[in-house]
Design a protein around this motif. Sequence first.
Motif, short mmCIF file in Angstrom:
data_model
loop_
_atom_site.label_atom_id
_atom_site.label_comp_id
_atom_site.label_asym_id
_atom_site.label_seq_id
_atom_site.Cartn_x
_atom_site.Cartn_y
_atom_site.Cartn_z
N ASP A 1 0.81 -1.22 0.00
CA ASP A 1 0.00 0.00 0.00
C ASP A 1 0.84 1.27 0.00
O ASP A 1 0.28 2.38 0.10
N PHE A 2 2.16 1.13 -0.09
CA PHE A 2 3.02 2.32 -0.13
C PHE A 2 3.49 2.57 -1.55
O PHE A 2 4.05 1.68 -2.20
N PHE A 3 3.30 3.82 -2.02
CA PHE A 3 3.68 4.16 -3.38
C PHE A 3 4.65 5.35 -3.43
O PHE A 3 5.48 5.43 -4.34
N TYR A 4 4.54 6.27 -2.48
CA TYR A 4 5.46 7.41 -2.39
C TYR A 4 5.16 8.14 -1.09
O TYR A 4 4.07 7.97 -0.51
N PRO A 5 6.07 8.96 -0.59
CA PRO A 5 5.80 9.74 0.62
C PRO A 5 4.76 10.84 0.31
O PRO A 5 5.03 11.77 -0.45
N MET B 1 -2.51 6.80 6.60
CA MET B 1 -2.16 5.65 7.42
C MET B 1 -2.35 4.35 6.63
O MET B 1 -3.35 4.17 5.93
N ILE B 2 -1.36 3.47 6.76
CA ILE B 2 -1.44 2.13 6.19
C ILE B 2 -1.08 1.12 7.27
O ILE B 2 -0.40 1.44 8.24
N HIS B 3 -1.54 -0.12 7.12
CA HIS B 3 -1.33 -1.15 8.12
C HIS B 3 -0.19 -2.08 7.71
O HIS B 3 -0.06 -2.44 6.55
N THR B 4 0.62 -2.46 8.69
CA THR B 4 1.64 -3.49 8.47
C THR B 4 1.01 -4.85 8.72
O THR B 4 -0.11 -4.97 9.21
N ARG B 5 1.74 -5.89 8.39
CA ARG B 5 1.22 -7.25 8.56
C ARG B 5 0.97 -7.61 10.02
O ARG B 5 0.12 -8.44 10.35
N ASP B 6 1.76 -6.99 10.90
CA ASP B 6 1.59 -7.30 12.33
C ASP B 6 0.62 -6.33 13.01
O ASP B 6 0.54 -6.26 14.24
N GLY B 7 -0.13 -5.55 12.20
CA GLY B 7 -1.17 -4.70 12.77
C GLY B 7 -0.73 -3.31 13.16
O GLY B 7 -1.55 -2.52 13.65
N THR C 1 2.36 7.31 5.73
CA THR C 1 3.13 7.40 4.48
C THR C 1 3.85 8.74 4.32
O THR C 1 4.85 8.83 3.60
N SER C 2 3.37 9.78 4.97
CA SER C 2 4.03 11.08 4.86
C SER C 2 5.38 11.12 5.57
O SER C 2 6.18 12.02 5.33
N LYS C 3 5.63 10.14 6.43
CA LYS C 3 6.89 10.10 7.17
C LYS C 3 7.93 9.18 6.51
O LYS C 3 9.04 9.02 7.01
N ALA C 4 7.56 8.55 5.42
CA ALA C 4 8.49 7.66 4.72
C ALA C 4 9.60 8.47 4.04
O ALA C 4 9.43 9.67 3.75
N ARG C 5 10.71 7.83 3.80
CA ARG C 5 11.83 8.47 3.10
C ARG C 5 12.22 7.61 1.89
O ARG C 5 12.38 6.40 2.01
N VAL C 6 12.35 8.28 0.77
CA VAL C 6 12.76 7.62 -0.47
C VAL C 6 13.98 8.36 -1.01
O VAL C 6 13.94 9.59 -1.18
N TYR C 7 15.06 7.63 -1.25
CA TYR C 7 16.30 8.25 -1.72
C TYR C 7 16.68 7.67 -3.09
O TYR C 7 16.46 6.48 -3.37
#
Length: 373
Positions: free
Chosen positions: A169-173, A179-185, A190-196
């Motif tokens: 469910d993550f495509f870009y910051p 909010m998206i869910h991880t497998r462990d709940g 997504t706004s806090k993600a970092r892509v380099y």
Amino acid sequence: MTPRKILLAVSGMSPQIITETLYALIHEKNWIPDEIRLITTLIGKRNAVQQLLEDEKHFFRLLQDFGITQEVRFDEDCIIVIRDGRGQELPDLRTPEDNEAAANVISEQLRLLTSDPEEGQSCTELHVSLAGGRKTMGFYAGYALSLFGRPQDRLSHVLVSEHYESHPDFFYPTRSPRMIHTRDGQMLDTSKARVYLAEIPFVRLRNRLPETLLRGTHSFSDVVRLAREATEAVQLVLQPRNGQYSVNGRTGRLTSLQMALLAWVVERALANKPPIEPVVDGEYRPAGELLHVAERYWLDLNIRTTETLREQGITQSWLEQNISKLNSALVAALGPDLAERCKLASRIIGDRRGYALPDDIVLHIDGSTEQDE
């Protein structure tokens, strides 16, 4: 004319590589492509269409989110599906034959995108991402760019912060919290993600490749073979007493006269003698040295040829005619690319101009010993 910017990516099941790379290029390089092309499988195309394009999905959301008003072409026609030898679209890459098909498609796309523009068209500036798809696809993309890439072309990988990488469910910051869910709940914003963007240097071999390789359509394995032959050191080995020769392991046969002419040139090169200088103003050039080479290697020349050489010597027309026949025989046996690197031609060596082989060729004659002299 401004180059047309093209982003080329390879992917498997997950099309996020497109939006992640596009995000990094916009934010780190201020580089916005005019067009995006994706090489993938049949399933990969379906996923890309469903997740990036249909219903104004994530590709369009990214452009809107960051205020990109420039037109960036990316639609179903920009997605190249890998096909097998029968022309069938491949759902996935699972066999060596599938991998070979992928290599061929990737290589041909890179060749086309880096080819000289047709009249009225602008040239391209290519950015290739190898972050998606199976590892072999990324390797093929990088290798093909090394062969065909120009100074303006770039190669990169994207690095995504932990937990977000490979998340379906993550495509870009995003600019706003999402909010998206991880497998462990757990919850991820997504706004806090970092892509380099990790730009990858590569060796550009384009200028060392034969023109036929840049223009023609070849399989990936043929491209690699031809590129290797065009860039490796060339070794020419003569076996004059049986009329054979080899160039980097590829063998051929010559007529007795062609072998005598080539052996003569090779012997002069090995002895550091000047090249065979052209005849000027009808000057008589004795053929004794050439005839001696033929005699020493038991090369049976035609009687009329021998008599003509003894009486008239080596004339300019005779030399040019027989050099042309020799070079044609090399092309027929070796192919134009490899033959080009061991043809006999007019060259300047030191302060002398004459007929000689290229100066970067390794020469050897089997059966040439001091006793033969």
